[in-house]
Design a protein around this motif. Structure first.
Motif, PDB file in Angstrom:
ATOM      1  N   MET A 140       0.819  -1.206   0.000  1.00 43.36           N
ATOM      2  CA  MET A 140       0.000   0.000   0.000  1.00 43.36           C
ATOM      3  C   MET A 140       0.856   1.260   0.000  1.00 43.36           C
ATOM      4  N   ASN A 141       2.088   1.160   0.520  1.00 39.31           N
ATOM      5  CA  ASN A 141       2.994   2.316   0.514  1.00 39.31           C
ATOM      6  C   ASN A 141       3.437   2.703  -0.895  1.00 39.31           C
ATOM      7  N   GLU A 142       3.272   1.775  -1.864  1.00 40.91           N
ATOM      8  CA  GLU A 142       3.720   2.043  -3.230  1.00 40.91           C
ATOM      9  C   GLU A 142       2.712   2.891  -4.013  1.00 40.91           C
ATOM     10  N   ASN A 143       1.503   3.002  -3.487  1.00 40.72           N
ATOM     11  CA  ASN A 143       0.490   3.874  -4.103  1.00 40.72           C
ATOM     12  C   ASN A 143       0.286   3.532  -5.580  1.00 40.72           C
ATOM     13  N   ILE A 144       0.039   2.249  -5.848  1.00 40.12           N
ATOM     14  CA  ILE A 144      -0.105   1.755  -7.214  1.00 40.12           C
ATOM     15  C   ILE A 144      -1.538   1.955  -7.704  1.00 40.12           C
ATOM     16  N   PRO A 145      -1.715   2.494  -8.910  1.00 46.08           N
ATOM     17  CA  PRO A 145      -3.072   2.631  -9.454  1.00 46.08           C
ATOM     18  C   PRO A 145      -3.792   1.279  -9.501  1.00 46.08           C
ATOM     19  N   GLY A 146      -5.019   1.268  -9.066  1.00 42.02           N
ATOM     20  CA  GLY A 146      -5.816   0.046  -9.076  1.00 42.02           C
ATOM     21  C   GLY A 146      -5.674  -0.802  -7.838  1.00 42.02           C
ATOM     22  N   VAL A 147      -4.708  -0.475  -6.975  1.00 47.48           N
ATOM     23  CA  VAL A 147      -4.541  -1.200  -5.717  1.00 47.48           C
ATOM     24  C   VAL A 147      -4.982  -0.264  -4.597  1.00 47.48           C
ATOM     25  N   ASN A 148      -6.231  -0.411  -4.231  1.00 46.45           N
ATOM     26  CA  ASN A 148      -6.833   0.493  -3.252  1.00 46.45           C
ATOM     27  C   ASN A 148      -6.986  -0.132  -1.876  1.00 46.45           C
ATOM     28  N   ASP A 152      -6.901  -6.197  -2.948  1.00 42.97           N
ATOM     29  CA  ASP A 152      -6.552  -6.109  -4.371  1.00 42.97           C
ATOM     30  C   ASP A 152      -5.228  -6.807  -4.681  1.00 42.97           C
ATOM     31  N   ILE A 153      -4.489  -7.159  -3.634  1.00 42.60           N
ATOM     32  CA  ILE A 153      -3.186  -7.809  -3.819  1.00 42.60           C
ATOM     33  C   ILE A 153      -3.432  -9.316  -3.841  1.00 42.60           C
ATOM     34  N   ASN A 154      -3.868  -9.796  -4.987  1.00 39.62           N
ATOM     35  CA  ASN A 154      -4.279 -11.188  -5.133  1.00 39.62           C
ATOM     36  C   ASN A 154      -3.273 -11.979  -5.962  1.00 39.62           C
ATOM     37  N   ASP A 155      -3.618 -13.200  -6.321  1.00 35.72           N
ATOM     38  CA  ASP A 155      -2.708 -14.044  -7.099  1.00 35.72           C
ATOM     39  C   ASP A 155      -2.336 -13.391  -8.431  1.00 35.72           C
ATOM     40  N   ALA A 156      -3.306 -12.738  -9.060  1.00 35.93           N
ATOM     41  CA  ALA A 156      -3.040 -12.080 -10.340  1.00 35.93           C
ATOM     42  C   ALA A 156      -1.998 -10.977 -10.175  1.00 35.93           C
ATOM     43  N   PHE A 157      -2.039 -10.279  -9.037  1.00 38.36           N
ATOM     44  CA  PHE A 157      -1.051  -9.231  -8.751  1.00 38.36           C
ATOM     45  C   PHE A 157       0.346  -9.825  -8.706  1.00 38.36           C
ATOM     46  N   TRP A 158       0.515 -10.938  -7.997  1.00 36.07           N
ATOM     47  CA  TRP A 158       1.835 -11.552  -7.874  1.00 36.07           C
ATOM     48  C   TRP A 158       2.278 -12.161  -9.204  1.00 36.07           C
TER      49      TRP A 158
END
Length: 292
Positions: A140-148, A152-158
């Motif tokens: 969350m510290n990275e302030n990535i668009p779409g990661v609210n 949102d940090i799911n398998d697809a993210f990794w």
């Protein structure tokens, strides 16, 4: 001394870390192992001089491992005979405010070694699929668009992040960087012994952090994440090596041998020769100097 073979440590197919030994018997006492390391690192130092003069390849050495695995001391001992101008060590800590304003690979990309140099990453871009996977709220510290939200940090993210790391390494390999990735495979029992030494020996107290004990409780999760990361990203152009790390001198020797035995296979790494004009006038230059 028992000989070692690169293929015994290289990850060329899917592995289970529990099946990779944390010890390796070289068949010699500690003094002999240290003596053999000195011999290998001198050869590495000469090879590094040649690579520096050649200026065509860079070498990136990535070192990962659990707390107390011996990363710092390994770097000190393996690269001791290198010319200081030819090797740069980067130790990646918690991202700074500036680093967080860029994508997570930015700080690693700008630290890459120039052609002719060795770059050593003490902890690496893999922290972004290890520590952050164990503690996903760090993302969350990275302030990535779409990661609210953490959800949102799911398998697809990794999956995407591993694709990005593989692409990053493929790109730099294709442009002249020789990549080595070492996982210092430490047993949980040996980590306990090393943490106790940090408490028992006054000169090592400064190394101890209560946070080490909190992370130790997550040992199994870290092992799971390391295993997945190694299996997903060990490629012919950027292989992982699992190095038995319960004995520090042995681990240092294995790493040094893998580096040297691999790099000496690059038969196109040669010291540059003088141009035709300089070669034709060597005797003239010698006379000029001697007649000063």
């Amino acid at each position: 001394m028992k000989d070692i073979y690169i293929e015994d440590f290289k990850v060329a197919s899917k592995i289970a870390l529990k099946d990779r030994s944390t010890t390796f018997d070289l068949g010699e006492d500690e003094d002999e192992v240290k003596d053999q390391l000195r011999k290998v690192r001198k050869k590495l130092g000469k090879l590094q001089d040649k690579m520096y003069a050649h200026g065509k390849y860079a070498a990136l050495i990535c070192i990962q491992g659990m707390d107390t695995a011996g990363k710092d001391s390994l770097i000190r001992e393996v690269f001791k005979d290198f010319n200081a101008r030819g090797v740069v060590v980067h130790s990646f800590k918690v991202p700074t405010e500036l680093e967080l304003k860029h994508d997570y690979l930015w700080r690693h990309y700008i630290a890459l070694p120039a052609r002719g140099k060795f770059g050593v990453f003490n902890r690496t871009h893999y922290e972004n699929v290890l520590v952050t996977r164990v503690h996903p709220y760090y993302i969350m510290n990275e302030n990535i668009p779409g990661v609210n939200d953490v959800s949102d940090i799911n398998d697809a993210f990794w999956d995407k992040r591993f694709e990005q790391i593989n692409a990053f390494e493929k790109h730099i390999a294709e442009n002249g960087t020789i990549i080595f990735k070492f996982f210092l495979n430490l047993s949980k029992d040996e980590q306990k012994n090393r943490l106790l030494r940090r408490l028992d020996l006054e000169e090592k107290n400064w190394k101890f952090s209560a946070g080490d004990l909190k992370e130790r409780k997550l040992w199994d999760k870290y092992q799971e994440c390391y295993e997945d990361a190694i299996n997903r990203t060990s490629k012919p152009h950027a292989p992982w090596y699992t190095v038995p790390a319960d004995d520090k001198p042995t681990a240092r020797y294995i790493v040094a041998r893998i580096l040297y035995d691999t790099l000496k296979q690059y038969d196109d790494i040669k010291e540059p020769v003088l141009g035709e004009e300089e070669q034709a006038n060597i005797e003239l230059y010698r006379q000029q100097l001697n007649n000063e």
